[in-house]
Design an enzyme around this catalytic site. Structure first.
Site, PDB file in Angstrom:
ATOM      1  N   LYS A  78      75.591   8.657  47.184  1.00  0.00           N
ATOM      2  CA  LYS A  78      75.091   9.889  47.791  1.00  0.00           C
ATOM      3  C   LYS A  78      73.712   9.606  48.364  1.00  0.00           C
ATOM      4  O   LYS A  78      72.819   9.144  47.664  1.00  0.00           O
ATOM      5  CB  LYS A  78      75.014  10.994  46.743  1.00  0.00           C
ATOM      6  CG  LYS A  78      74.415  12.283  47.269  1.00  0.00           C
ATOM      7  CD  LYS A  78      74.489  13.390  46.240  1.00  0.00           C
ATOM      8  CE  LYS A  78      73.796  14.643  46.733  1.00  0.00           C
ATOM      9  NZ  LYS A  78      73.879  15.738  45.748  1.00  0.00           N
ATOM     10  N   LYS A 104      78.914  10.352  50.342  1.00  0.00           N
ATOM     11  CA  LYS A 104      78.389  11.610  50.876  1.00  0.00           C
ATOM     12  C   LYS A 104      77.061  11.364  51.546  1.00  0.00           C
ATOM     13  O   LYS A 104      76.217  10.693  50.950  1.00  0.00           O
ATOM     14  CB  LYS A 104      78.216  12.587  49.717  1.00  0.00           C
ATOM     15  CG  LYS A 104      77.594  13.894  50.089  1.00  0.00           C
ATOM     16  CD  LYS A 104      77.404  14.739  48.874  1.00  0.00           C
ATOM     17  CE  LYS A 104      76.631  15.956  49.301  1.00  0.00           C
ATOM     18  NZ  LYS A 104      76.142  16.709  48.193  1.00  0.00           N
TER      19      LYS A 104
HETATM   20  C1  PBG Z   1      73.712  19.182  44.517  1.00  0.00           C
HETATM   21  C2  PBG Z   1      74.476  19.031  45.783  1.00  0.00           C
HETATM   22  C3  PBG Z   1      74.013  19.061  47.111  1.00  0.00           C
HETATM   23  C4  PBG Z   1      75.159  19.022  47.907  1.00  0.00           C
HETATM   24  C5  PBG Z   1      76.250  18.948  47.051  1.00  0.00           C
HETATM   25  N1  PBG Z   1      75.809  18.932  45.761  1.00  0.00           N
HETATM   26  C6  PBG Z   1      72.668  19.203  47.664  1.00  0.00           C
HETATM   27  C7  PBG Z   1      71.667  18.151  47.540  1.00  0.00           C
HETATM   28  O1  PBG Z   1      71.879  17.090  46.980  1.00  0.00           O
HETATM   29  O2  PBG Z   1      70.550  18.418  48.005  1.00  0.00           O
HETATM   30  C8  PBG Z   1      75.190  19.075  49.411  1.00  0.00           C
HETATM   31  C9  PBG Z   1      76.465  19.579  49.997  1.00  0.00           C
HETATM   32  C10 PBG Z   1      76.412  19.940  51.441  1.00  0.00           C
HETATM   33  O3  PBG Z   1      75.406  19.748  52.157  1.00  0.00           O
HETATM   34  O4  PBG Z   1      77.419  20.453  51.917  1.00  0.00           O
HETATM   35  N2  PBG Z   1      72.999  18.110  44.088  1.00  0.00           N
END
Ligand code: PBG
Length: 332
Positions: A202, A255
């Site tokens: 991520k 992601k």
């Molecule tokens: C929580 C999380 C996030 C997203 C999914 N889980 C936000 C982040 O890490 O700031 C983002 C999902 C999206 O942008 O659709 N940690």
């Protein structure tokens, strides 16, 4: 000698729609989709998220309706995000037995039983008052997320969600050791069969902008680059995935999706595991905005994007387009 033009003419196999359908290598299916949903307290709530048209903050009752509507279109898997009424420094409000996600899980399982598959995002950023993904620690006057203090809270959050009916837990905080902590927590609590989908690779991405409005979880200072990955790195993603697999991840996620198709492909080829990709909020918002301006054909572009994510190697796609895409696929 290898044959070339004019013996070979690749256009031959493109000459009819039926033939094109037969030789098509990648086909989308509503079974591939996981629809993210946002739940908050109240009744009858249906607040549209301005930057994510067609997506809402829902209360438990309207969430049950929304899941029913998606299910009628063939979407059967859902990822739940909670917006709690109160936040605290450690995010421990997420552990309450009557927490918002716990309530949502019970209501959805009561309504739909095994006809829906419920995934929970496991992270503390929606629950901490500072918006970071775990409790903070201070080093030389600067604050950072305390990795090891976050782990037991995350494990307890997963256990609480599993008790309430989560079918699959998906930790997204990018803490080192999170998969191991969660696996042992679930096993010790009697949930050895609840799988883990780790947000393994991520990235610290600008594409999460609209999500932070939807989940009301922007960090109140700084950014997430001390725990999420540098967008410039690919080898490091392989180390992240390898560690999560070693710690017991059943499935892994990359992601965001679109700017990271190479990472999806590399992950799939290297680990040959069920691989998910998250087509995130900013990717969705760009398509919606351009379509609303009449600059692109929304249906065509959306299906092309989702197909490209699957072609890159994703078996599952988390996407806010899930309902629209399922409807379009049904129409043929
Ligand atoms: C929580 C999380 C996030 C997203 C999914 N889980 C936000 C982040 O890490 O700031 C983002 C999902 C999206 O942008 O659709 N940690």
């Amino acid at each position: 000698m290898t044959a070339g033009y004019p013996t070979v003419r690749l256009r031959r196999l493109r000459s009819s729609p039926i033939l094109r359908a037969m030789v098509r290598e990648t086909e989308l299916n509503a079974n591939d989709f996981i629809l993210p949903l946002f739940v908050r307290s109240g009744r009858g709530v249906r607040n549209e998220i301005a930057s994510m048209p067609g997506n809402y903050q829902l209360s438990v009752d309207t969430l049950v309706e929304e899941v029913g509507a998606a299910k009628d279109l063939g979407v059967r898997s859902f990822m739940l995000f909670g917006i709690p009424p109160k936040k605290d420094p450690k995010g421990e409000v997420s552990l309450a037995e009557d927490g918002i996600v716990q309530q949502a899980l019970r209501a959805l399982k009561a309504a739909y039983k095994q006809d829906v598959y419920l995934v929970t995002d496991e992270c503390l950023c929606e629950y901490t008052d500072h918006g970071h993904c775990g409790p903070l620690c201070e080093t030389h006057g600067s604050f950072d997320v305390d990795n090891d203090a976050t782990l037991p809270i995350l494990a307890a959050q997963c256990v609480s969600h599993a008790k309430a009916g989560a079918d699959l837990v998906a930790p997204s905080g990018m803490m080192d050791g999170m998969v191991q902590a969660i696996r042992s927590g679930l096993d010790a609590a009697g949930f050895p069969n609840v799988p883990i989908l780790s947000y393994a690779a991520k990235y610290a991405s600008g594409f999460y902008g609209p999500f932070r409005d939807a989940a009301e979880s922007p960090p109140s200072f700084g950014d997430r680059s001390t725990y999420q990955m540098d967008p410039a790195n690919s080898d490091e993603a392989m180390r992240e995935v390898a560690l999560d697999v070693q710690e017991g991840a059943d499935m892994v996620m990359v992601k965001p999706a679109l700017s990271y198709l190479d990472i999806i492909r590399r992950t799939k080829e290297t680990f040959a595991l069920p691989t998910a990709a998250y087509n995130v909020s900013g990717e969705f918002a760009m398509v919606k905005a351009a379509a609303r301006n009449g600059w692109i054909d929304e249906r065509r572009v959306t299906l092309e994007i989702l197909t490209s994510i699957k072609r890159a190697g994703a078996d599952m796609i988390l996407t806010y387009h899930a309902k629209d895409a399922a409807r379009w696929l049904k129409q043929g």
